[in-house]
Design a protein around this motif. Structure first.
Motif, mmCIF file in Angstrom:
data_model
loop_
_atom_site.group_PDB
_atom_site.id
_atom_site.type_symbol
_atom_site.label_atom_id
_atom_site.label_comp_id
_atom_site.label_asym_id
_atom_site.label_seq_id
_atom_site.Cartn_x
_atom_site.Cartn_y
_atom_site.Cartn_z
ATOM 1 N N GLY A 194 -28.087 78.114 -30.247
ATOM 2 C CA GLY A 194 -28.585 79.546 -30.752
ATOM 3 C C GLY A 194 -27.982 80.800 -29.517
ATOM 4 O O GLY A 194 -27.856 81.797 -29.772
ATOM 5 N N SER A 195 -27.917 80.165 -28.280
ATOM 6 C CA SER A 195 -27.401 81.348 -27.291
ATOM 7 C C SER A 195 -26.089 81.646 -27.261
ATOM 8 O O SER A 195 -25.859 82.630 -26.717
ATOM 9 C CB SER A 195 -27.644 80.878 -25.982
ATOM 10 N N GLY A 196 -25.247 80.829 -27.957
ATOM 11 C CA GLY A 196 -23.762 81.073 -28.142
ATOM 12 C C GLY A 196 -22.987 80.849 -26.924
ATOM 13 O O GLY A 196 -21.752 81.291 -27.123
ATOM 14 N N ASP A 197 -23.415 80.093 -26.110
ATOM 15 C CA ASP A 197 -22.651 79.789 -24.802
ATOM 16 C C ASP A 197 -22.480 78.748 -24.164
ATOM 17 O O ASP A 197 -22.005 78.406 -23.064
ATOM 18 C CB ASP A 197 -23.014 81.090 -23.576
ATOM 19 N N GLY A 198 -22.729 77.514 -25.196
ATOM 20 C CA GLY A 198 -22.791 76.205 -24.676
ATOM 21 C C GLY A 198 -21.540 75.516 -25.002
ATOM 22 O O GLY A 198 -20.640 76.195 -25.902
ATOM 23 N N THR A 199 -21.287 74.296 -24.532
ATOM 24 C CA THR A 199 -20.257 73.255 -25.019
ATOM 25 C C THR A 199 -20.593 72.502 -26.204
ATOM 26 O O THR A 199 -21.819 71.705 -26.026
ATOM 27 C CB THR A 199 -19.668 72.802 -23.725
ATOM 28 N N LYS A 200 -19.866 72.369 -27.324
ATOM 29 C CA LYS A 200 -20.240 71.672 -28.385
ATOM 30 C C LYS A 200 -20.133 70.147 -28.030
ATOM 31 O O LYS A 200 -19.217 69.689 -27.108
ATOM 32 C CB LYS A 200 -19.084 71.766 -29.465
ATOM 33 N N CYS A 201 -21.233 69.323 -28.572
ATOM 34 C CA CYS A 201 -21.347 68.152 -28.460
ATOM 35 C C CYS A 201 -21.955 67.439 -29.714
ATOM 36 O O CYS A 201 -22.886 68.183 -30.222
ATOM 37 C CB CYS A 201 -22.033 67.697 -26.963
ATOM 38 N N THR A 202 -21.671 66.177 -30.083
ATOM 39 C CA THR A 202 -22.445 65.616 -31.246
ATOM 40 C C THR A 202 -23.027 64.527 -30.941
ATOM 41 O O THR A 202 -23.187 63.721 -31.885
ATOM 42 C CB THR A 202 -21.117 65.502 -32.023
ATOM 43 N N SER A 203 -23.755 64.197 -29.689
ATOM 44 C CA SER A 203 -24.484 62.939 -29.444
ATOM 45 C C SER A 203 -25.263 63.395 -28.346
ATOM 46 O O SER A 203 -24.858 64.219 -27.589
ATOM 47 C CB SER A 203 -23.725 61.678 -29.340
ATOM 48 N N PHE A 204 -26.555 62.669 -28.468
ATOM 49 C CA PHE A 204 -27.434 62.882 -27.156
ATOM 50 C C PHE A 204 -26.570 62.696 -25.706
ATOM 51 O O PHE A 204 -26.832 63.263 -25.046
ATOM 52 C CB PHE A 204 -28.717 62.132 -27.179
ATOM 53 N N ALA A 205 -25.887 61.436 -25.686
ATOM 54 C CA ALA A 205 -25.251 61.195 -24.745
ATOM 55 C C ALA A 205 -24.239 62.222 -24.203
ATOM 56 O O ALA A 205 -24.082 62.558 -22.887
ATOM 57 C CB ALA A 205 -24.768 59.685 -24.666
ATOM 58 N N GLU A 206 -23.330 62.484 -25.050
ATOM 59 C CA GLU A 206 -22.619 63.609 -24.707
ATOM 60 C C GLU A 206 -23.119 64.837 -24.203
ATOM 61 O O GLU A 206 -22.597 65.272 -23.240
ATOM 62 C CB GLU A 206 -21.682 64.016 -25.990
ATOM 63 N N CYS A 207 -24.016 65.463 -24.868
ATOM 64 C CA CYS A 207 -24.783 66.379 -24.420
ATOM 65 C C CYS A 207 -25.460 66.419 -23.223
ATOM 66 O O CYS A 207 -25.561 67.291 -22.417
ATOM 67 C CB CYS A 207 -25.662 67.096 -25.674
ATOM 68 N N ALA A 208 -26.057 65.127 -23.085
ATOM 69 C CA ALA A 208 -26.856 64.907 -21.703
ATOM 70 C C ALA A 208 -25.833 65.086 -20.571
ATOM 71 O O ALA A 208 -26.373 65.649 -19.560
ATOM 72 C CB ALA A 208 -27.415 63.602 -21.852
ATOM 73 N N ASP A 209 -24.610 64.584 -20.818
ATOM 74 C CA ASP A 209 -23.695 64.521 -19.837
ATOM 75 C C ASP A 209 -23.390 65.992 -19.256
ATOM 76 O O ASP A 209 -23.022 66.296 -18.158
ATOM 77 C CB ASP A 209 -22.487 63.512 -20.057
ATOM 78 N N ILE A 210 -23.078 66.736 -20.229
ATOM 79 C CA ILE A 210 -22.875 68.205 -20.170
ATOM 80 C C ILE A 210 -23.884 68.733 -19.085
ATOM 81 O O ILE A 210 -23.782 69.543 -18.221
ATOM 82 C CB ILE A 210 -22.764 68.984 -21.316
ATOM 83 N N ILE A 211 -25.167 68.700 -19.730
ATOM 84 C CA ILE A 211 -26.291 69.267 -18.898
ATOM 85 C C ILE A 211 -26.529 68.491 -17.687
ATOM 86 O O ILE A 211 -26.568 69.396 -16.634
ATOM 87 C CB ILE A 211 -27.575 68.882 -19.703
ATOM 88 N N ASN A 212 -26.369 67.320 -17.590
ATOM 89 C CA ASN A 212 -26.544 66.715 -15.918
ATOM 90 C C ASN A 212 -25.265 67.319 -15.086
ATOM 91 O O ASN A 212 -25.555 67.083 -13.911
ATOM 92 C CB ASN A 212 -26.810 65.178 -16.262
ATOM 93 N N GLY A 213 -24.191 67.430 -15.664
ATOM 94 C CA GLY A 213 -23.199 67.995 -14.902
ATOM 95 C C GLY A 213 -23.168 69.592 -14.716
ATOM 96 O O GLY A 213 -22.246 70.157 -13.958
ATOM 97 N N GLY A 214 -24.289 70.084 -15.080
ATOM 98 C CA GLY A 214 -24.703 71.537 -14.759
ATOM 99 C C GLY A 214 -24.363 72.383 -15.731
ATOM 100 O O GLY A 214 -24.277 73.775 -15.586
ATOM 101 N N GLY A 215 -23.817 72.038 -16.977
ATOM 102 C CA GLY A 215 -23.324 72.900 -17.964
ATOM 103 C C GLY A 215 -24.387 73.179 -19.090
ATOM 104 O O GLY A 215 -25.472 72.742 -18.903
ATOM 105 N N VAL A 216 -24.000 73.741 -19.977
ATOM 106 C CA VAL A 216 -24.921 74.182 -21.213
ATOM 107 C C VAL A 216 -24.363 73.456 -22.413
ATOM 108 O O VAL A 216 -23.089 73.549 -22.692
ATOM 109 C CB VAL A 216 -24.903 75.567 -21.209
ATOM 110 N N ALA A 217 -25.112 72.678 -22.974
ATOM 111 C CA ALA A 217 -25.036 71.939 -24.210
ATOM 112 C C ALA A 217 -25.050 72.626 -25.421
ATOM 113 O O ALA A 217 -26.285 73.268 -25.534
ATOM 114 C CB ALA A 217 -25.560 70.518 -24.305
ATOM 115 N N ASP A 218 -24.344 72.365 -26.565
ATOM 116 C CA ASP A 218 -24.591 73.031 -27.650
ATOM 117 C C ASP A 218 -24.477 71.795 -28.719
ATOM 118 O O ASP A 218 -23.434 71.425 -29.256
ATOM 119 C CB ASP A 218 -23.491 74.156 -27.982
#
Length: 421
Positions: free
Chosen positions: A359-383
Motif C-alpha cells: 500500500g505504500s508503493g515502495d516495496g519489493t514484490k514477493c509471493t511467499s512469507f519466506a521470500e518477503c521475510a528475507d527482504i525484511i530481514n535484509g533491511g528492505g521493504v516487502a510488498d
C-alpha cells in the motif's frame, strides 16, 4: 458506480483494481499510518513470538465457511513457523458462532485474557461489529478474511481493523450487472436483515436498477429465523424473472420452498454467504443457478497444501475453499508486519500492515512469507502479493485490488468457476 480495470499479479488471475471506490475508501478511518521502527534499516533485533487467535464459525449459520477459513489460518501458521525467519506464531483457534448463538461472547474474552495481539475473524460482518470495539479498546487487531460490509471502511478502529475480503461495493456491482447481462428485467431479492445482508442488498438493487431493470419484490428475515414461507410468498406474488438470495445457510431451506412455489432454480443468483457445494444437502436441483464469491482463481498447489495440512490434523477433506486464501494471507501479513516493525503488539503491526501489503508503493514484490521475510530481514521493504490477490491496503485497512469469481451449479449441485472479474 465505479469503473474497474483489470490487472494481474503473482499467483492470481483477473484482479480488479478498485478505482473510484478506493478513492472514497481512502477517506475512511486510518488503518496503516507509518512510524519509525528499529527495523527500517535492518532486520528484527531478536526472535519474535506472535500470539494470535481466531474467531471463526465452527457453529451457527456460517459454519460451512469455518473449515476453509480455519484451514487457511492453520496452513499459514505452519508455514510461517517452518520458515524460521525470526518469528514464531503461537495460535489459539476459537468459535465465533453467529449473531444468534453468540459463541464469540465466550471466545473473544478468552483470547483477550490470553494476551493475543490479533484475532482472525469474524466471518460475518454482523458478528465482528459486536466485538470490534472491545478489541480496539484492548489494543488488539481484528483481521477479518471475510467481512464485506462497507461500514468497516469508516469505523473508528484506531487503525486496528483490517480485512483481506473486498467491500460489497465490489461484489454487489458484479452481481447486479451479471443479473442484467443475463437478460433479466424484473427480479426479487431475499436478504438477511443484518449488516451483511442489507449492505449487499442495497448495492445489488442500485446497480441492477441502474441498468434499467426493476426490483419488483423484496423480503428480509432475521438470522435465527427458521420459517420463510412469508418471504417466499412475497417474492413469488410479483412473478420475478430471477431471484437474488443474500443469505447464509438458510438457503438450504429457502431454495426448495421457492422451487415448490414455481420458481426455476436456473434463475437463482447466490452470494458468498451461501455459495457452497451442496450436493444432496439441498433437496432440489440447482442446475444453472449462478453465484459470486470474492477471490481469484488459484494457479499453484495451494488447495493441495491446504487439504494436506487440514486432514493431517484429523479433519475431513475440505468441500469448499471459500475465503481460505484470505485467511491464509491474513496470518502472513500479520507475521510480516511484526517482522517489519520489530514488535508484536497491535500498534506495532498496524504501523506496518499497509506497507507490507504494498500500500505504500515502495516495496519489493514477493509471493511467499519466506521470500518477503528475507527482504525484511535484509533491511528492505516487502510488498506481499498473496493467494487472495495483491491486497494493497489503503489507509482504511481495505484491500484496493480484488477479484470476484462467477460460479455456476451443475446437475450435481456442485459449482464451478465460469468467469473472473
Amino acid at each position: 458506480m465505479s469503473v474497474f480495470t483489470r490487472s494481474g499479479a503473482g499467483k492470481v488471475v483477473g484482479a480488479i483494481a478498485v478505482g473510484a471506490v478506493s478513492a472514497v475508501l481512502l477517506a475512511g478511518c486510518a488503518g496503516g499510518g507509518g512510524s519509525t521502527t528499529p527495523s527500517e534499516s535492518q532486520g528484527p533485533m531478536k526472535d519474535l513470538t506472535l500470539k494470535i487467535g481466531s474467531v471463526l464459525p465452527q457453529t451457527g449459520s456460517l459454519a460451512f465457511l469455518g473449515p476453509p477459513e480455519q484451514a487457511g489460518v492453520q496452513l499459514a501458521v505452519d508455514e510461517v513457523n517452518e520458515a524460521k525467519k525470526g518469528i514464531t506464531v503461537d495460535f489459539t483457534p476459537g468459535d465465533s458462532g453467529d449473531a444468534d448463538n453468540k459463541a464469540f461472547e465466550t471466545t473473544v474474552p478468552k483470547l483477550q485474557s490470553e494476551g493475543v495481539s490479533a484475532m482472525i475473524g469474524a466471518a460475518a460482518s454482523g458478528v465482528t461489529k459486536l466485538f470490534l470495539d472491545s478489541n480496539v479498546d484492548a489494543g488488539i487487531i481484528t483481521f477479518s478474511p471475510a467481512n464485506t460490509s462497507p461500514d468497516f471502511t469508516t469505523w473508528d478502529d484506531k487503525g486496528l481493523y483490517w480485512r483481506t475480503a473486498p467491500s460489497d461495493l465490489l461484489q454487489g456491482e458484479v452481481l447486479g450487472n451479471l443479473v442484467a447481462e443475463d437478460g433479466h428485467k424484473n427480479i426479487g431479492i431475499i436478504y438477511q436483515n443484518d449488516a451483511y445482508g442489507t449492505g449487499l442488498y442495497g448495492v445489488v438493487k442500485e446497480v441492477f436498477e441502474g441498468t434499467g431493470g426493476k426490483v419488483v419484490s423484496e423480503a428480509s428475515y432475521n438470522d435465527g429465523d427458521s420459517s420463510f414461507d412469508a418471504q417466499v410468498a412475497t417474492i413469488m406474488a410479483a412473478k420475478p424473472d430471477a431471484i437474488v438470495l443474500i443469505t447464509f445457510d438458510q438457503f438450504k431451506t429457502i431454495a426448495p420452498l421457492l422451487v415448490n412455489a414455481g420458481a426455476e432454480a436456473k434463475n437463482f443468483y447466490l452470494v458468498d454467504g451461501n455459495l457452497s457445494n451442496y450436493g444432496s444437502a439441498v433437496s432440489v436441483s440447482l442446475e444453472g443457478a449462478k453465484g459470486t464469491l470474492p477471490g481469484p482463481e488459484l494457479t499453484d498447489d495451494f488447495e493441495k497444501r491446504l487439504n494436506e495440512s487440514w486432514t493431517a490434523a484429523g479433519n475431513p477433506a475440505l468441500e469448499d475453499y471459500s475465503y481460505s486464501a484470505e485467511s491464509y494471507d491474513a496470518v502472513v501479513l500479520l507475521a510480516l508486519s511484526a517482522l517489519a516493525s520489530g514488535g508484536t503488539s497491535g500498534a506495532d503491526m498496524s504501523s506496518k500492515l499497509q506497507e507490507v501489503s504494498g500500500g505504500s508503493g515502495d516495496g519489493t514484490k514477493c509471493t511467499s512469507f519466506a521470500e518477503c521475510a528475507d527482504i525484511i530481514n535484509g533491511g528492505g521493504v516487502a510488498d506481499y502479493d498473496g493467494y487472495s490477490g495483491p491486497v494493497t491496503f489503503n489507509e482504511a485497512g481495505d484491500p484496493t485490488e480484488a477479484s470476484i469469481g462467477i460460479f455456476q451449479y451443475g446437475a450435481d449441485n456442485m459449482y464451478t468457476r465460469v468467469e473472473t472479474r
